[in-house]
Enzyme design. Sequence first.
Site, PDB file in Angstrom:
ATOM      1  N   TYR A 226      57.189 -75.562 -29.504  1.00 33.81           N
ATOM      2  CA  TYR A 226      57.619 -75.130 -28.760  1.00 33.81           C
ATOM      3  C   TYR A 226      58.953 -75.816 -27.488  1.00 33.81           C
ATOM      4  O   TYR A 226      58.911 -76.482 -27.137  1.00 33.81           O
ATOM      5  CB  TYR A 226      56.252 -74.957 -27.264  1.00 33.81           C
ATOM      6  CG  TYR A 226      55.190 -74.376 -28.271  1.00 33.81           C
ATOM      7  CD1 TYR A 226      55.049 -72.364 -27.423  1.00 33.81           C
ATOM      8  CD2 TYR A 226      54.480 -74.655 -29.261  1.00 33.81           C
ATOM      9  CE1 TYR A 226      54.308 -71.870 -28.542  1.00 33.81           C
ATOM     10  CE2 TYR A 226      53.604 -73.896 -30.029  1.00 33.81           C
ATOM     11  CZ  TYR A 226      53.331 -72.364 -29.254  1.00 33.81           C
ATOM     12  OH  TYR A 226      52.663 -71.553 -30.312  1.00 33.81           O
ATOM     13  N   HIS A 408      45.098 -62.791 -24.310  1.00 33.17           N
ATOM     14  CA  HIS A 408      45.200 -63.843 -24.537  1.00 33.17           C
ATOM     15  C   HIS A 408      43.869 -65.337 -24.673  1.00 33.17           C
ATOM     16  O   HIS A 408      43.166 -64.762 -23.959  1.00 33.17           O
ATOM     17  CB  HIS A 408      45.681 -64.438 -23.207  1.00 33.17           C
ATOM     18  CG  HIS A 408      46.149 -66.277 -23.400  1.00 33.17           C
ATOM     19  ND1 HIS A 408      47.243 -66.762 -23.999  1.00 33.17           N
ATOM     20  CD2 HIS A 408      45.697 -67.319 -22.376  1.00 33.17           C
ATOM     21  CE1 HIS A 408      47.147 -68.343 -23.709  1.00 33.17           C
ATOM     22  NE2 HIS A 408      46.394 -68.698 -23.015  1.00 33.17           N
TER      23      HIS A 408
END
Length: 614
Positions: A226, A408
């Site tokens: 990431y 999410h």
Amino acid sequence: MRLLSKDLRLQDVTLMYLTLLATLVVILVASYQTTSGPSRTPLRYHVPLDPAGQLELSWNVSYARQEVYLELWVKEPRHGVLLGMSDHGELRDADLVLLWDDGSRSYFGDAWSDSQGVVTLDRQQDYQLLEAHHTPEGLFLLFKRPFSTCDPHDYLIEEGTVHLIYATLDQPIHSLSQLNLSLLQTGVQRMLLLRPDNPSPPLPVDERTLDVLAPGVTIPHQETTYWCHMYELPQDMPRNHIVMYEAVVTPGNEAIVHHMEVFECAPEMDSVPPYSGSCDSKMKPPQLNSCRHVLAAWALGAEPFYYPPDAGMPFGGKGSSRFLRLEVHYHNPLLTSGRRDSSGIRLHYTPSLRRFDAGIMELGLVYTPIMAIPPRQSSYLLTGYCTAKCTQAALPPGGIFIFASQLHTHLAGRGVRTVLVRGGREVEVVQEDKHFSTHYQIIRTLRKMVNVLPGDVLITRCTYNTEDRNKPTVGGFGIMEEMCVNYVHYYPRTQLELCKSHVDPGYLQKYFSLINRFNGEDACSCGQPGVTEQFSSLRWDTFSAEVLGSLYKTSPISMHCNQSTAQLFPGDWERQELPQVTDQLQRPLYPCEGGGHPQTPASSTPIEVRPEQL
């Protein structure tokens, strides 16, 4: 015989129908030669399947016929290829479509894998081969399948994440029974097969663009990265409306750039240190943790995201931050090294402000350890509420219109569902994903906008799997903790930023006391331990897990009905009764169940396609 051979003719494309009374083989003969192929109309959607760029899937959706049309491109088919769907990308209990050869002839068929990964040809052949041709670029297979087939071995194609399994076959196969998926080099790709069929609105004539891109990053030599990069807007940038955004992916990296998001920092932050590096690095400035307001989110296979014609996402000007954080997820399972990347997101915006500001509202559960999932659970439910009292206090008389949402959870999440309740009745599903994965997060445009009125209730329910965990999973920000959230995108923007709940803490303490007494343990009189410690100290068994589930389903809740200033709307929000649902939505019938949508009946007549027809 290799499928890649230039003088290949696909002479026996076989559909096998096995009945309970007898075994009947119906051969669909499709002569097949190397050719430039017939003129093809490109399908609307496409996604690369494998990191090496050897496989690509394109598709169209027909809601009127309840069918999906798929084209699989294989650069080097060798002895065959398989494509499959399963609940969460498992190799077992998967629905498969295969092209394979036995060394002399080639076959096409609908198959499935059992709990051990062994492949069997399906009794009911629901994948219909429409076209097969070879070009210098590779093999193209065009086929279709209904959303639902009513075949217990077939995957039900629904709105939400689809986990695709893929593999190429390196050896001839004389019998499918000798094929075991666990012995193949398989891969998994996640995507949304069913997309809204609404036309995209035109962009304004004064549309401008802003590219928020990675600065020539060398993709790390590891499977998962990431990458965070800070971007600063001009200091005097006026207020604008974002009307569309799209991905900008460096050519050659299409199968490695997995998903990307652009976050706006908190408006009150006057400065943010420049940073470009791993989001997990200890050197990352702590200020980046305040850059959490989502402006754009893209995942592999996603199309450009358009705002409704009368609304836009505001950025720039008073009340906005000059600082943006780009986050890029690189998925590099082949450990490719030395590859540079400048991918990111292109924002299309206009200085001509539209009628409405679009807003983002959080629904679901508060990030708190009060909501927890017991260990060793195959399917555990947690539910968050946006109550009628909150929507009555916060929404305008005409309500709001939800046009998109971003679901999410963290690693244990398996499904998310948000439903609109009015007068005790479920009236509309806002968004549902029965096969959710935290590795595929995307802002999803709704097929139909949902009007939420004052006094309505929004219920968000998440399903979790903790079979691989021996300790409870509490709610929180950590990746091994859990969340249950739906970030809904709507207009007109209101002051309601967050409408979430958690169980009343007092009732949770009663649960701890009950379970400890049941297990013959005395409550500690030495200072009250924290909720996380209390969950961890419990003796987890079926009884303790079921009682906790009952507590969450019946006990009063604490509501977080928050304004954009993080202050609660005026009112009493503690120990609120759970909203009552007296009438639940019923799923409409599919054609194979007797539903009303037209569908072409399957033909059992052998069809011969001659070479001159290709």
